[in-house]
Design an enzyme around this catalytic site. Structure first.
Site, PDB file in Angstrom:
ATOM      1  N   LYS A 111      44.983  53.910  28.830  1.00 52.48           N
ATOM      2  CA  LYS A 111      45.631  54.583  29.784  1.00 52.48           C
ATOM      3  C   LYS A 111      45.940  56.194  29.501  1.00 52.48           C
ATOM      4  O   LYS A 111      45.912  56.923  30.268  1.00 52.48           O
ATOM      5  CB  LYS A 111      46.785  53.834  30.316  1.00 52.48           C
ATOM      6  CG  LYS A 111      46.387  52.516  30.841  1.00 52.48           C
ATOM      7  CD  LYS A 111      47.114  51.901  31.932  1.00 52.48           C
ATOM      8  CE  LYS A 111      46.739  50.637  32.393  1.00 52.48           C
ATOM      9  NZ  LYS A 111      47.359  49.362  31.823  1.00 52.48           N
ATOM     10  N   LYS A 215      31.200  41.013  35.923  1.00 51.03           N
ATOM     11  CA  LYS A 215      31.837  40.269  36.841  1.00 51.03           C
ATOM     12  C   LYS A 215      32.052  40.804  38.237  1.00 51.03           C
ATOM     13  O   LYS A 215      31.874  41.889  38.304  1.00 51.03           O
ATOM     14  CB  LYS A 215      33.024  39.771  36.121  1.00 51.03           C
ATOM     15  CG  LYS A 215      33.938  41.242  35.803  1.00 51.03           C
ATOM     16  CD  LYS A 215      35.283  40.742  35.447  1.00 51.03           C
ATOM     17  CE  LYS A 215      36.267  41.905  35.749  1.00 51.03           C
ATOM     18  NZ  LYS A 215      37.616  41.465  35.664  1.00 51.03           N
ATOM     19  N   LYS A 218      37.453  44.593  41.430  1.00 52.76           N
ATOM     20  CA  LYS A 218      37.880  45.763  42.232  1.00 52.76           C
ATOM     21  C   LYS A 218      37.424  46.975  41.883  1.00 52.76           C
ATOM     22  O   LYS A 218      36.569  47.701  42.701  1.00 52.76           O
ATOM     23  CB  LYS A 218      39.379  45.772  42.683  1.00 52.76           C
ATOM     24  CG  LYS A 218      40.122  44.945  43.482  1.00 52.76           C
ATOM     25  CD  LYS A 218      41.593  44.995  43.430  1.00 52.76           C
ATOM     26  CE  LYS A 218      42.249  44.789  42.249  1.00 52.76           C
ATOM     27  NZ  LYS A 218      42.827  43.482  42.311  1.00 52.76           N
TER      28      LYS A 218
HETATM   29  P1  ADP Z   1      40.470  43.121  38.907  1.00 49.31           P
HETATM   30  O1  ADP Z   1      39.381  42.949  37.816  1.00 49.31           O
HETATM   31  O2  ADP Z   1      39.548  42.893  40.477  1.00 49.31           O
HETATM   32  O3  ADP Z   1      41.015  44.503  39.188  1.00 49.31           O
HETATM   33  P2  ADP Z   1      42.872  42.072  38.058  1.00 49.31           P
HETATM   34  O4  ADP Z   1      42.324  42.646  36.742  1.00 49.31           O
HETATM   35  O5  ADP Z   1      43.909  42.517  38.994  1.00 49.31           O
HETATM   36  O6  ADP Z   1      41.380  42.111  38.905  1.00 49.31           O
HETATM   37  O7  ADP Z   1      42.747  40.512  37.685  1.00 49.31           O
HETATM   38  C1  ADP Z   1      43.637  39.655  38.283  1.00 49.31           C
HETATM   39  C2  ADP Z   1      43.544  38.015  37.907  1.00 49.31           C
HETATM   40  O8  ADP Z   1      42.121  37.745  38.268  1.00 49.31           O
HETATM   41  C3  ADP Z   1      43.227  38.164  36.170  1.00 49.31           C
HETATM   42  O9  ADP Z   1      43.776  36.708  35.891  1.00 49.31           O
HETATM   43  C4  ADP Z   1      41.975  38.071  36.110  1.00 49.31           C
HETATM   44  O10 ADP Z   1      41.437  37.353  34.901  1.00 49.31           O
HETATM   45  C5  ADP Z   1      41.122  37.419  37.342  1.00 49.31           C
HETATM   46  N1  ADP Z   1      39.930  37.925  37.494  1.00 49.31           N
HETATM   47  C6  ADP Z   1      39.656  39.014  38.051  1.00 49.31           C
HETATM   48  N2  ADP Z   1      38.178  39.092  38.317  1.00 49.31           N
HETATM   49  C7  ADP Z   1      37.481  37.996  38.024  1.00 49.31           C
HETATM   50  C8  ADP Z   1      36.585  37.413  37.875  1.00 49.31           C
HETATM   51  N3  ADP Z   1      35.313  38.147  38.125  1.00 49.31           N
HETATM   52  N4  ADP Z   1      36.361  36.207  37.275  1.00 49.31           N
HETATM   53  C9  ADP Z   1      37.244  35.511  37.142  1.00 49.31           C
HETATM   54  N5  ADP Z   1      38.613  35.912  36.914  1.00 49.31           N
HETATM   55  C10 ADP Z   1      38.920  37.067  37.778  1.00 49.31           C
END
Ligand code: ADP
Ligand code: TRP
Length: 350
Positions: A111, A215, A218
């Site tokens: 970061k 995967k 966001k």
């Molecule tokens: P993003 O990747 O969309 O920013 P976050 O990092 O805020 O999402 O993740 C919040 C939760 O959701 C975490 O526990 C993360 O492991 C889970 N998560 C996010 N994307 C996936 C995915 N594609 N498959 C499974 N779990 C996910």
């Protein structure tokens, strides 16, 4: 009953990846453990959001979690900034946390690198040199540096043993354990239990993106949100990357096709999955049909959640009540720990 704590950064709407990767196991955990699920709004200050965003994003995430089935009767659901006891513990933990160890954590380096606009190729020495550079002296905040101590405080304030988080949080968890142990050894007490990361089930689910590889996320820009309406879902699914189709029976599926099937495995019935899988293996697959079916099944999954989100979000009184009652329960648990901590350190209890 063992205590579970997990914090969710309020970074926007929930998508299918969040649901199947995290929320679904929270729903199961609230049945079996003493759960504390909170919205980590203090942590979001490391990226300096506008006050309006802070207010709205906590509400958004609260309404979405409730719509998914997180139940305030079963779990303590609260907003981090409603529990000031956490900051006091954060202060004590910071007194025994080393600047050196905090600076060495990978997430801090990443970061800080972003905030200093240093490319990924830049060496670790570059980050340190830039941080101490006169021109950058307030570019990287002490709050970012102490992100792991705040997270440790979140967890041990409830004396949690289990913390459901993804792999990316492993180093923060290592720090949380270290700070809990350090408190115990510094004061010669067996006070804080040592927390561990944990997930239910044999392996964690990874929800794929439908844009070829990788995967759903966001920041990947490929998310299907629980709040998306039927039309939006259909548009997103119909855009999924496919190919000409197999020419040999039973051929291996290329990544984009496998992703489509993985998504189907997650949201559709087994019969539907088997039907299209057989078509694939016979080289008779029509991806257009498969995508249409997938869009219908994703919508069938999201529609009831979407309706609940809209209902709950419109019910400001209910949301307020959940937040207020959650905060009261969380503060009771936090104050109990903090009172003992104050006495161990040498301060008066409240
Ligand atoms: P993003 O990747 O969309 O920013 P976050 O990092 O805020 O999402 O993740 C919040 C939760 O959701 C975490 O526990 C993360 O492991 C889970 N998560 C996010 N994307 C996936 C995915 N594609 N498959 C499974 N779990 C996910
Ligand atoms: N750092 C976590 C994340 O980025 C969020 C978080 C803050 C957290 N405090 C926590 C997670 C305590 C578990 C326990 O996702």
């Amino acid at each position: 009953m063992e205590t579970v704590v997990s914090g969710i950064r309020p970074t926007g709407n929930l998508h299918l990846g969040n649901y199947f990767g995290a929320v679904k196991s929270f729903l199961q955990m609230q049945e079996e453990y003493n759960c504390f699920f909170f919205i980590a709004d203090w942590h979001s200050l490391t990226t300096h959001p506008h006050p309006d965003n802070i207010r709205n994003s906590a509400k958004t995430i609260l309404s979405e979690y409730l719509a998914c089935g997180l139940d305030p009767e079963k779990a303590t659901i609260y907003v981090q900034s409603d529990v000031p006891e956490v900051v006091e513990l954060y202060l004590y933990l910071n007194m025994n946390a080393g600047i050196g160890e905090l600076m060495r954590t990978a997430s801090f380096k990443d970061k800080a690198r972003q905030q200093l606009h240093i490319s990924r190729e830049g060496s670790e020495g570059d980050v340190e040199r830039e941080i101490f550079n006169e021109g950058n002296k307030h570019s990287v905040s002490a709050g970012l540096l102490t992100y792991p101590t705040l997270m440790a405080a979140d967890i041990i304030i409830h004396k949690a043993l289990k913390v459901p988080v993804g792999k990316d949080q492993e180093q923060n968890m290592e720090m949380a354990r270290r700070f809990a142990r350090r408190f115990n050894t510094t004061y010669g007490v067996e006070f804080f239990p040592i927390p561990a990361s944990f997930h239910l089930g044999e392996r964690s689910v990874k929800v794929p993106g439908l844009d070829g590889s990788g995967k759903m996320g966001k920041s990947e820009g490929n998310a299907i949100y629980l709040i998306d309406d039927e039309k939006t879902i259909k548009k997103k699914v119909m855009k999924a990357v496919t190919d000409q189709g197999p020419t040999e029976p039973n051929s291996e599926k290329p990544a984009p096709i496998q992703n489509l099937f993985t998504m189907m495995e997650i949201v559709s019935t087994k019969d539907t999955y088997d039907y299209f899988n057989e078509k694939y293996n016979n080289c008779e697959i029509r991806y257009g049909d498969m995508k249409k079916q997938l869009a219908v099944d994703i919508n069938a999954f999201c529609a009831p959640i979407r309706e609940r989100i809209l209902d709950i979000a419109a019910n400001t009184e209910y949301m307020e009540k959940v937040a207020r009652e959650g905060a009261a329960k969380a503060r009771e648990s936090a104050a109990k720990t903090l009172n003992e901590v104050r006495q161990i350190i040498g301060f008066r209890p409240y």
